[in-house]
Design a protein around this motif. Sequence first.
Motif, short mmCIF file in Angstrom:
data_model
loop_
_atom_site.label_atom_id
_atom_site.label_comp_id
_atom_site.label_asym_id
_atom_site.label_seq_id
_atom_site.Cartn_x
_atom_site.Cartn_y
_atom_site.Cartn_z
N PRO A 103 0.82 -1.22 0.00
CA PRO A 103 0.00 0.00 0.00
C PRO A 103 0.85 1.27 0.00
O PRO A 103 1.97 1.28 0.50
CB PRO A 103 -0.81 -0.13 1.29
CG PRO A 103 0.02 -1.00 2.18
CD PRO A 103 0.70 -1.97 1.27
N TYR A 104 0.27 2.32 -0.57
CA TYR A 104 0.93 3.63 -0.63
C TYR A 104 0.10 4.63 0.17
O TYR A 104 -1.03 4.95 -0.19
CB TYR A 104 1.06 4.10 -2.08
CG TYR A 104 1.61 5.50 -2.24
CD1 TYR A 104 2.88 5.83 -1.78
CD2 TYR A 104 0.86 6.50 -2.86
CE1 TYR A 104 3.39 7.11 -1.93
CE2 TYR A 104 1.37 7.79 -3.01
CZ TYR A 104 2.63 8.09 -2.54
OH TYR A 104 3.13 9.36 -2.70
N LYS A 105 0.65 5.10 1.28
CA LYS A 105 -0.01 6.12 2.10
C LYS A 105 0.58 7.48 1.76
O LYS A 105 1.80 7.66 1.83
CB LYS A 105 0.17 5.81 3.59
CG LYS A 105 -0.58 4.59 4.07
CD LYS A 105 -0.43 4.41 5.58
CE LYS A 105 -1.22 3.20 6.08
NZ LYS A 105 -1.08 3.02 7.55
N ASP A 107 0.36 11.91 1.92
CA ASP A 107 -0.06 13.07 2.70
C ASP A 107 -0.96 13.97 1.85
O ASP A 107 -1.09 13.79 0.64
CB ASP A 107 1.16 13.85 3.18
CG ASP A 107 2.07 13.01 4.07
OD1 ASP A 107 1.53 12.21 4.85
OD2 ASP A 107 3.30 13.16 3.96
N LYS A 127 -5.27 13.48 2.61
CA LYS A 127 -4.37 12.34 2.77
C LYS A 127 -5.18 11.05 2.69
O LYS A 127 -6.36 10.99 3.07
CB LYS A 127 -3.61 12.43 4.08
CG LYS A 127 -4.46 12.30 5.32
CD LYS A 127 -3.58 12.36 6.58
CE LYS A 127 -4.40 12.20 7.85
NZ LYS A 127 -3.54 12.26 9.05
N GLY A 128 -4.55 10.02 2.18
CA GLY A 128 -5.27 8.77 1.99
C GLY A 128 -4.32 7.62 1.70
O GLY A 128 -3.10 7.72 1.91
N LYS A 129 -4.90 6.55 1.17
CA LYS A 129 -4.09 5.35 0.90
C LYS A 129 -4.58 4.67 -0.37
O LYS A 129 -5.78 4.46 -0.55
CB LYS A 129 -4.17 4.37 2.07
CG LYS A 129 -3.34 3.09 1.85
CD LYS A 129 -3.39 2.18 3.07
CE LYS A 129 -4.71 1.48 3.20
NZ LYS A 129 -4.69 0.44 4.26
N LYS A 136 -6.59 4.76 -5.88
CA LYS A 136 -7.44 5.55 -5.00
C LYS A 136 -8.12 6.62 -5.84
O LYS A 136 -7.47 7.43 -6.50
CB LYS A 136 -6.60 6.19 -3.90
CG LYS A 136 -7.37 7.15 -2.98
CD LYS A 136 -8.38 6.42 -2.13
CE LYS A 136 -9.02 7.36 -1.13
NZ LYS A 136 -10.04 6.70 -0.30
N GLY A 165 4.62 10.43 0.13
CA GLY A 165 4.14 9.37 1.02
C GLY A 165 5.12 8.22 1.10
O GLY A 165 6.29 8.35 0.70
N LYS A 174 9.43 0.25 4.66
CA LYS A 174 8.81 1.47 4.19
C LYS A 174 9.80 2.28 3.34
O LYS A 174 10.92 2.50 3.75
CB LYS A 174 8.31 2.32 5.36
CG LYS A 174 7.18 1.66 6.15
CD LYS A 174 6.66 2.57 7.24
CE LYS A 174 5.50 1.92 8.00
NZ LYS A 174 4.94 2.81 9.05
#
Length: 200
Positions: A103-105, A107, A127-129, A136, A165, A174
């Motif tokens: 997953p890519y989180k 800002d 911000k999301g994932k 997304k 992110g 990470k």
Amino acid sequence: MAEKTHQAYPLAPANGYTRSDGESLSEDELKRKKRIKCFAYIGIFIVFQMAIGAVFGLTVLKVKNPKVRLDTTSTLSGVTSSTTSFSSTLNTQIRVKNTNWGPYKFDEGVVTFKYQGTPVGTFTVPKGKAGMRGTKKIDASVSLNTAALNSSGELTLTSEAKLTGKVTLMGMMKKKKSASMNCTIQIDVSGQTVKSVVCK
């Protein structure tokens, strides 16, 4: 009385069979061949594991920058135009595409829409994932306002953005990655439609 003499004889195997020197060498040769086969199998297994590790490293562990794009089916609403100005609401969808195996989180970021280098509208991306090898999707309504039109009745806008992110691999590794947007939006002013959206 004459003394009895006993002659000693070598003990015979219980099964009555004695191995010859040739047979003993043959058994040693068989054991040696078995050991060679065993080492060969171990070597093949090690090479196989190394190949799997190389493929794993080149695919799963190779982290790429995600991409930010505008939906190609964007539309306009509330269009007001004259020979010297144009205002409208751009209804679109911002897509953060993640091609990584994790997953890519990201800002919060800002998408800026420009006309001839001058900002004419902005949209804040929360911000999301984006999931593993997923996209997304974020619905957006952007107010556009420009005080200049070209003579052809067409308006060319650009949109720029950069999201920062981290991509998480295997739940623990990470890596920082950024996602950039560089799109061109062609608007038909007279027809009040979005002719095309092209993103690089």
